[in-house]
Design a protein around this motif. Structure first.
Motif, mmCIF file in Angstrom:
data_model
loop_
_atom_site.group_PDB
_atom_site.id
_atom_site.type_symbol
_atom_site.label_atom_id
_atom_site.label_comp_id
_atom_site.label_asym_id
_atom_site.label_seq_id
_atom_site.Cartn_x
_atom_site.Cartn_y
_atom_site.Cartn_z
ATOM 1 N N ALA A 47 0.814 -1.216 0.000
ATOM 2 C CA ALA A 47 0.000 0.000 0.000
ATOM 3 C C ALA A 47 0.850 1.270 0.000
ATOM 4 C CB ALA A 47 -0.928 0.004 1.205
ATOM 5 N N ALA A 48 2.117 1.144 0.411
ATOM 6 C CA ALA A 48 2.997 2.317 0.474
ATOM 7 C C ALA A 48 3.772 2.553 -0.821
ATOM 8 C CB ALA A 48 3.983 2.162 1.637
ATOM 9 N N ILE A 49 3.735 1.600 -1.740
ATOM 10 C CA ILE A 49 4.481 1.729 -2.990
ATOM 11 C C ILE A 49 3.743 2.657 -3.944
ATOM 12 C CG2 ILE A 49 5.306 0.489 -5.033
ATOM 13 C CD1 ILE A 49 5.737 -1.956 -3.235
ATOM 14 N N THR A 50 4.504 3.602 -4.513
ATOM 15 C CA THR A 50 3.963 4.510 -5.525
ATOM 16 C C THR A 50 4.900 4.510 -6.734
ATOM 17 O OG1 THR A 50 5.156 6.530 -4.888
ATOM 18 C CG2 THR A 50 3.167 5.992 -3.626
ATOM 19 N N SER A 51 4.559 5.333 -7.708
ATOM 20 C CA SER A 51 5.420 5.447 -8.892
ATOM 21 C C SER A 51 6.764 6.086 -8.560
ATOM 22 C CB SER A 51 4.710 6.283 -9.963
ATOM 23 O OG SER A 51 4.449 7.596 -9.484
ATOM 24 N N LYS A 52 6.873 6.689 -7.361
ATOM 25 C CA LYS A 52 8.122 7.337 -6.957
ATOM 26 C C LYS A 52 8.994 6.451 -6.066
ATOM 27 C CE LYS A 52 6.250 12.050 -7.127
ATOM 28 N NZ LYS A 52 6.028 13.295 -6.347
ATOM 29 N N THR A 53 8.530 5.274 -5.719
ATOM 30 C CA THR A 53 9.289 4.397 -4.825
ATOM 31 C C THR A 53 10.534 3.882 -5.540
ATOM 32 O OG1 THR A 53 7.239 3.699 -3.759
ATOM 33 C CG2 THR A 53 9.206 2.369 -3.343
ATOM 34 N N ARG A 54 11.688 4.109 -4.929
ATOM 35 C CA ARG A 54 12.951 3.712 -5.551
ATOM 36 C C ARG A 54 13.728 2.677 -4.740
ATOM 37 N NH1 ARG A 54 10.568 5.465 -8.967
ATOM 38 N NH2 ARG A 54 10.910 7.331 -10.249
ATOM 39 N N ALA A 55 13.335 2.449 -3.480
ATOM 40 C CA ALA A 55 14.023 1.440 -2.665
ATOM 41 C C ALA A 55 13.163 1.127 -1.455
ATOM 42 C CB ALA A 55 15.403 1.931 -2.220
ATOM 43 N N ILE A 56 13.395 -0.035 -0.871
ATOM 44 C CA ILE A 56 12.796 -0.446 0.396
ATOM 45 C C ILE A 56 13.936 -0.745 1.353
ATOM 46 C CG2 ILE A 56 11.311 -2.118 1.572
ATOM 47 C CD1 ILE A 56 9.923 -2.597 -1.127
ATOM 48 N N MET A 57 13.846 -0.181 2.565
ATOM 49 C CA MET A 57 14.933 -0.330 3.533
ATOM 50 C C MET A 57 14.394 -0.885 4.854
ATOM 51 S SD MET A 57 17.658 2.523 4.929
ATOM 52 C CE MET A 57 18.110 3.091 3.288
ATOM 53 N N PRO A 58 14.284 -2.214 4.974
ATOM 54 C CA PRO A 58 13.902 -2.811 6.260
ATOM 55 C C PRO A 58 15.065 -2.785 7.239
ATOM 56 C CG PRO A 58 14.330 -4.516 4.650
ATOM 57 C CD PRO A 58 14.505 -3.209 3.934
ATOM 58 N N VAL A 59 14.732 -2.861 8.516
ATOM 59 C CA VAL A 59 15.727 -2.816 9.588
ATOM 60 C C VAL A 59 15.662 -4.115 10.386
ATOM 61 C CG1 VAL A 59 16.461 -1.605 11.683
ATOM 62 C CG2 VAL A 59 15.495 -0.311 9.758
ATOM 63 N N GLY A 60 16.805 -4.701 10.693
ATOM 64 C CA GLY A 60 16.863 -5.877 11.565
ATOM 65 C C GLY A 60 17.030 -5.441 13.005
#
Length: 359
Positions: free
Chosen positions: A117-130
């Motif tokens: 739901a947070a992804i848009t046409s401007k999304t360039r990366a996903i950064m999860p944290v451990g």
């Protein structure tokens, strides 16, 4: 009792650290000396990827990763609000937009159900944290990212040494980043960090970025930073790494012991390790119904405790421009209000653990 007992570890390897520092003093290559490249080779083999690029801090590792992916002003990077500020700070430094998604209530890591739901046409990366020592659900996160053609950067500052379905942290995505801050599971005696990738082109670009964008001496085809790891820190980390695998095992054993000792204590929730994960317990973090009262009780018995990230990033002034309000990320806010980290190190004795848990 120490919250993190660095002295016990140093006692075991002090002579070796002094020998390694002595070699650096003898050869005098304080910047990009041979120990830097030796450490990179050792860590790349440990993680199981072709490339390790050491750098000056975990923050620089994240920044260099974003720069290598050519993140531009106005781009969006999905991450979590329950983490140390570096994770979102580096996004903002590039004038990109941190897009927060909430965390899971049991692992405190990014909730994969919230990503799409947070992804848009401007999304360039996903950064999860451990967070706190275990990897996020990288299998599901990678699957979502793959469907949308989005690279994943793993912020493994706290989970270096942990595994996810048998693979080491930092070998789970396009780029993995970690920190060697002294309190981390593999920590130096100052700042430091590292980046891991299987991608040859990304590795070459990040090596350039690390030295002011320099390809060959005095030639700068791209803008970079001064992101080098000091040779003396590399020497220290090489010696500390000789203990690292056994220390990871000790951390897991101590975490299990805490679980057992606290299992029947009312108003406390112990951390959950997700199926397929191992944890290096950078911190052993519980949820307490009345955190302040519990912390005060521990303090009265000279037992240290720390409440990390008590104000999630979406409620910090630095990100006020994003327009978030209390209630936007309820799980992060709940965890922030109730989390408490107990003493943890590979050298914590069972006697000390029992003293902590005698509530």
């Amino acid at each position: 009792m120490q919250f993190i007992d660095l002295a016990a570890q140093q006692k075991k390897i002090r002579a070796g650290i002094e020998r390694r520092i002595g070699r650096v003093l003898d050869h005098g290559k304080y910047i990009m000396g041979p120990e830097v490249f030796e450490l990179e080779a050792v860590l790349a083999e440990y993680v199981g990827v072709p490339h390790c690029i050491t750098c000056a801090s975990g923050t620089d590792a994240l920044l260099m990763a974003l720069m290598a992916l050519d993140i531009q002003p106005g781009d969006e990077v999905i991450t979590v609000p329950y983490t140390w500020i570096s994770t979102a700070e580096v996004i903002a430094l590039l004038r990109a937009k941190p897009v927060f998604v909430d965390i899971q209530p049991d692992t405190f890591n990014m909730d994969p159900d919230k990503i799409e739901a947070a992804i848009t046409s401007k999304t360039r990366a996903i950064m999860p944290v451990g967070i706190y020592g275990q990897c996020a659900d990288m299998t599901r996160i990678n699957a979502i990212a793959g469907r949308h053609g989005i690279p994943v950067i793993e912020d493994a500052a706290q989970c270096f040494g942990a595994t996810h379905h048998g693979r080491k942290s930092c070998n789970l995505s396009a780029i993995g980043c970690t920190s060697f801050f002294p309190s981390k599971p593999l920590g130096g005696y100052g700042d430091g960090g590292a980046i891991f990738t299987p991608d040859d082109a990304l590795a070459d670009k990040m090596r350039q970025i690390r030295i002011h964008g320099q390809k060959v001496k005095h030639q700068h085809p791209l803008v970079g930073i001064n992101g080098r790891l000091d040779t003396i820190q590399a020497a220290i980390l090489l010696e500390k790494f000789t203990l690292f695998p056994e220390e990871c095992e000790a951390r897991a054993r101590i975490g299990r012991c805490y679980d057992t000792l606290l299992a029947e204590v009312p108003d406390i929730t112990v951390p959950v390790i997700a199926p397929g994960n191992t944890s290096v317990y950078a911190q052993y973090t519980i949820l307490a119904t009345d955190r302040d009262a519990l912390s005060a009780t521990l303090k009265s018995r000279d037992i240290p405790s720390v409440a990390y990230y008590t104000a999630p990033l979406h409620l910090q002034g630095a990100f006020a421009g994003l327009g978030h309000q209390p209630g936007d990320f309820p799980v992060s806010e709940h965890v922030a209000a109730h989390c408490l980290s107990l003493p943890m190190s590979p050298y914590l004795t069972q006697t000390d653990q029992e003293a902590v848990c005698n509530l």
